[in-house]
Structures are given as C-alpha cells and as structure tokens.
Enzyme design. Sequence first.
Site, PDB file in Angstrom:
ATOM      1  N   ASP A  48       0.844  -1.194   0.000  1.00 58.84           N
ATOM      2  CA  ASP A  48       0.000   0.000   0.000  1.00 58.84           C
ATOM      3  C   ASP A  48       0.882   1.247   0.000  1.00 58.84           C
ATOM      4  O   ASP A  48       1.952   1.238  -0.617  1.00 58.84           O
ATOM      5  CB  ASP A  48      -0.936  -0.041   1.218  1.00 58.84           C
ATOM      6  CG  ASP A  48      -2.278   0.607   0.945  1.00 58.84           C
ATOM      7  OD1 ASP A  48      -2.317   1.848   0.839  1.00 58.84           O
ATOM      8  OD2 ASP A  48      -3.284  -0.105   0.828  1.00 58.84           O
ATOM      9  N   HIS A  83      -3.454   5.954   3.428  1.00 62.37           N
ATOM     10  CA  HIS A  83      -4.279   4.786   3.099  1.00 62.37           C
ATOM     11  C   HIS A  83      -3.708   3.511   3.713  1.00 62.37           C
ATOM     12  O   HIS A  83      -4.444   2.687   4.254  1.00 62.37           O
ATOM     13  CB  HIS A  83      -4.367   4.658   1.584  1.00 62.37           C
ATOM     14  CG  HIS A  83      -5.371   3.666   1.093  1.00 62.37           C
ATOM     15  ND1 HIS A  83      -5.034   2.380   0.737  1.00 62.37           N
ATOM     16  CD2 HIS A  83      -6.702   3.767   0.885  1.00 62.37           C
ATOM     17  CE1 HIS A  83      -6.113   1.738   0.330  1.00 62.37           C
ATOM     18  NE2 HIS A  83      -7.141   2.541   0.416  1.00 62.37           N
ATOM     19  N   SER A 243     -11.429  -1.237  -0.446  1.00 63.46           N
ATOM     20  CA  SER A 243     -10.133  -1.313   0.241  1.00 63.46           C
ATOM     21  C   SER A 243     -10.267  -1.888   1.644  1.00 63.46           C
ATOM     22  O   SER A 243      -9.617  -2.886   1.974  1.00 63.46           O
ATOM     23  CB  SER A 243      -9.476   0.068   0.284  1.00 63.46           C
ATOM     24  OG  SER A 243      -8.923   0.411  -0.947  1.00 63.46           O
TER      25      SER A 243
END
Length: 383
Positions: A48, A83, A243
């Site tokens: 990520d 994120h 996600s």
Amino acid sequence: MLTGLVCTLPVTPAYAATTPAGWEAGALGLSSAQRLSQGEGVTVAVLDTGAVADHPALRGRVTTGPDYRKDGLDPQSPKWGVHGTAMASDVLKVAPKAKILSVRVLNDQDKEKINEGHLVQGGAGAIANGIYYAVDHGADVISMSLGSGAVGNYANEDDLAAVGYALSHGVPVLASAGNSGDKLNETSFPSGYAGVIAVAATDRSGARAAFSTVHTYNEVAAPGVDILSAKNTGGYKKVDGTSPAAALASGVVALMLSRNPNLTPAQTRAILTGTADHPQGGWNALVGYGQINATAAVKDAASPPADKTAPVKYQGKEHFATPVGTSKTTHPDMEQSLWLTGLGAAGVGLLLAVGGLLLVLGGRRKGNSGMAAMAPPSGPFGA
C-alpha cells in the site's frame, strides 16, 4: 444480519491496542472467530502507501519493508501512509495478534486520480517488486487494497507473474474489487488476475455497497462502509471502499492460517467461498459467493478440503500461437493496408448516411412549407 458490535471476547493487550471495531464485527462474526484464533504466528503483507508503525493500533505489530514508490516522501510526512495505515489497522482489527509487513508500492496522491480507496499503480514494477519481496521475507498472506481501474485497463505481465510466484510459494493473494460500480464499472487489476481472491464491499444490510465494482472476478465480499480505521496522523476515521473490505478479508485469512498453517491458497479460497453467506443462486457478480463468515471459515480451516490443484497436460486442440512464441497478452500491429481500407470504407459509409439524412430533411422542409398554422398531427408523436 447483525449490525451491532457483538464482540464479547475477553480483552487482551494485543486486542486492546487495535482499532475499535464497529458494525463489521457482528457482520463477519468476529466474536466467535477470535475465540478460535487471533492470527498468532501469521504475517500479512500490506502492499500500500506505507503504514505508520508507531500508531497505537499498529505499535509493535509492523515491520517496514522497502519503498518501491520512490517519490521522496518519508514516514514523517503527513502525506505518507494515509491509506496504508488505515488498511493495516483493518487487518489487525480482525487478526490482532498477526504481524504486518508494510511494503510501500503507492503514493497517497495517486488515489486522487480515481477515488478514495481505489488506487492506481505506483512506479513501473512497484507492485510486482512488492509481491516478490513479501514472499521472500516471510509473508503468509498478501493484502492489496489497490487497483488500476482506468478506462481501457489492461493486464500487466510482470504483476501477473509475481502473483503466480506468490501462489506457487503457498501465499494467498487478496485484492479489492474496485470502487467504480456506480460509475463506469471498470475492470480492476490485480483483482482481475487469475488466482487473486477479489473482495467486493457490502453495506450494513449485507447487500453490495453502491460503489463496489460488479464483475465476474468477484469471489467474496466483506463490509466496506463506515469502517473505522487508523489515521496516519493519529486517531481514527471512517473509511468507505472495497479497500477496507479486502483488508478485513485478509485478516480473516490470517485467522484461518493461524489455526492451520498448512492451508494452501486453493484451500483458503475454497473455504472462504464455501462458508460465505451465499446470495440467491449461490453466486453473483455483485458479491461473488457472498459476505465472509469468519467463524465458519476459521472452523473449517482445521479440516480443509483436499487440494486437488496440480499441473495437468493440456488435452484440447493446439493453439495457433503455439509454439511460435507469440505473446498471449499483446497483439501484433495491424497491417497498414488493412486499417486504411477499413477507414476508407467507414468514411464512404458516413458520407452516404449524411447524404441520405440531408435528402430526408430537405423533403420535410418542402412538405411542411405553408403549413405552420395547422394543428400538430395526432398519434404517439403528437403534442
């Protein structure tokens, strides 16, 4: 479908440090699942944007790998790990005693090109390099809450080969299905690659979340609306998308592998799909085989079905491209004479169509002259 927090597991230091659970705990059945396993001995590689290792929800659980994005940012930047920190915390919310191997393959600004939680690839080869690194450094599960998701999207040979490397080494690979279901519904990779477990998102009712991409590659689903996740700058925020769904699903796989470290990727897939809360008909392109049932999956991990996957000799007709070496994923350039002929034919057809339209319009003008004061005709096209 339960929507409230029903986790009654006695609090342990590892669990107390993780992100507070919300409605997804009841939806997945985490209370019972975590009585059987909490992810001990399992490493989940989170590919990520990086994970802030000293966040209270992650502290002591994260090992930081290389940065394949190479954009000059470091963990001290508020633009680093937005994120990725959230996704790592969602994995640990399900499997609080698992370990996270954070490999940075994306930049948080990449997501602005598409939408929240559906990221584009970073630098060339970043994802493939991340997969190889994760496999070679002890990952038991690979979680990728990312996707290419652009119009005209295509498969990447290097990424596909890396996925094959992971599977051949016994490491299951999960990826988010994509967040374009309420827009153009584009195909997303790596979720579209063979062997990857694509995870769609559900809402509080257990139905597909409106944004979740609808595709035949969808295999299972997990909660993806209002998922409380760790912020890279401290504290928590609610996140929507496939996600967090993929991260939560990866946490369930960690629970399964902790209970049975010998599970193969094929067995992991079979258990997840077989124990999920199946939609009518057993499967559909909205949520695959349905929302994951963590308790049933962890229980079945103790006695998995036999893995019958093995290389087999192709028994069908010979493919015209074999064995001349023609790539299976690219096409040769079209001969110039062919496309010029086709372009010319299309041009002639367009001219004929325009000419016919002009003749029709001209006839209507002549027929309508001097009739403006008449009432409009009756019938379906009248006033």
